[in-house]
Design an enzyme around this catalytic site. Structure first.
Site, PDB file in Angstrom:
ATOM      1  N   ASP A 249      29.604  75.736  44.630  1.00  0.00           N
ATOM      2  CA  ASP A 249      28.957  74.697  43.811  1.00  0.00           C
ATOM      3  C   ASP A 249      29.777  74.434  42.550  1.00  0.00           C
ATOM      4  O   ASP A 249      29.240  74.035  41.517  1.00  0.00           O
ATOM      5  CB  ASP A 249      27.531  75.115  43.449  1.00  0.00           C
ATOM      6  N   GLU A 250      31.088  74.639  42.654  1.00  0.00           N
ATOM      7  CA  GLU A 250      31.979  74.444  41.506  1.00  0.00           C
ATOM      8  C   GLU A 250      32.786  73.154  41.656  1.00  0.00           C
ATOM      9  O   GLU A 250      33.337  72.874  42.717  1.00  0.00           O
ATOM     10  CB  GLU A 250      32.948  75.617  41.378  1.00  0.00           C
TER      11      GLU A 250
END
Length: 338
Positions: A249-250
């Site tokens: 989720d970066e």
């Protein structure tokens, strides 16, 4: 036509016929018929091979720019076989970029009495987009260029496969954003010199509560959450050098910034855009994000810039999340709520 090819065929044919032990025993008419049959056979073999490989031969007479093509070249350009040829009209079938590159390489080859190779894009007479590989050689009489000739091969399928492989290597399939590989190469390019590094800012973004979305609603909802986040970033970062998903989720953003204040405004807009929600199969999903920012001008190497932005991101998440933190080389990061 295509004198060099004809000479080669004749040379090989003569060698094959002269090697026959019974050549002296056959009459002139029989020998001529045999030679003609060999030429017909070789031409048929060339035509079949040309069609199978999608390769055609072309020639341009330089004094008057007249063209001569084999049948396959007509097919590549979607023109009827035997259609009157005009070089000016043919060149118009190349896309602008390929036309410029072709003109440059052709002019240089004629000037230097050499040759060239080019992968060019054309829009055929029927409107089909096609990629062709052109090889060319300049032929001279004395020191005077008299013709340029070579081959054109259909490489559309090869080009499509290459583009698909490159896409898989450089883009994230879930969000269609550039992936970490493309981010890293762009990041290093922008930071290659001190001058270009002066205006670059790195924004590292982490979605808040993403693990809980996956655990509570499942990976399908998590995937939808990532797609929504990617669309949010696209909508507010149209002027960015690069918006990428670098893992899980970066996300990472490379943006030109003239000052810390401008970087703070961009970071704030990212946080606000991610403070949204979406529906997934009737379920309400809240998303948000924390942002760490580092201005490249304050650091010597990309790894140092990344480490500073990562430290600022950690400070933002530790400070309550849904906020951004701006790193400074000389003192601690400053954290700001959106």
């Amino acid at each position: 036509m295509f004198s060099s090819i004809v000479r080669e065929v004749r040379s090989r044919l003569t060698g094959r016929l002269s090697a026959r032990p019974d050549r002296r025993e056959i009459g002139a008419d029989a020998f001529s018929a045999d030679k003609s049959a060999e030429l017909v056979h070789l031409k048929k073999l060339f035509d079949h091979s040309s069609r199978a490989a999608r390769i055609g031969v072309w020639e341009c007479n330089l004094p008057d720019e007249t063209l001569a093509w084999t049948d396959m070249v007509y097919e590549l350009f979607d023109l009827p076989i035997g259609h009157p040829l005009s070089r000016d009209e043919t060149v118009k079938l190349y896309t602008e970029r390929s036309r410029i590159e072709l003109t440059m390489l052709r002019d240089r080859a004629i000037k230097e009495r050499s040759g060239f190779s080019l992968d060019a894009e054309i829009i055929t007479a029927k409107g089909n987009h096609r990629w062709i590989r052109i090889t060319a050689t300049v032929e001279c009489e004395g020191d005077r260029p008299v013709r340029i000739f070579g081959m054109k091969q259909d490489i559309t399928a090869e080009k499509k496969l290459f583009d698909e492989i490159r896409y898989l290597a450089e883009f994230d399939l879930l969000t269609s954003l550039p992936n970490r590989v493309q981010f890293q190469s762009t990041f290093e390019r922008l930071c290659a010199t001190e001058a270009s590094r002066q205006s670059v800012a790195l924004f590292l973004i982490d979605l808040d509560g993403f693990k809980q979305v996956n655990d509570r609603l499942g990976h399908q909802a998590g995937d939808q959450c990532l797609r929504v986040a990617a669309n949010c970033l696209r909508s507010v970062l149209g002027g960015a050098e690069l918006v990428a998903r670098i893992g899980g989720d970066e996300f990472a953003v490379l943006h030109r910034c003239g000052s810390s204040d401008e970087a703070a405004r961009i970071a704030s807009s990212i946080v606000s855009a991610l403070a949204a929600s979406c529906d997934e199969d009737g379920r309400h999903i809240d998303i948000g994000g924390s942002v760490g920012v580092a201005l490249a001008a304050g650091y010597l190497a990309p790894k140092d810039i990344f480490a500073a932005a990562d430290g600022a991101l950690y400070a933002a998440k530790s400070g309550g999340r849904n906020r951004f933190s701006l790193a400074h080389p000389s003192f601690a990061s400053q954290t700001h709520a959106a």
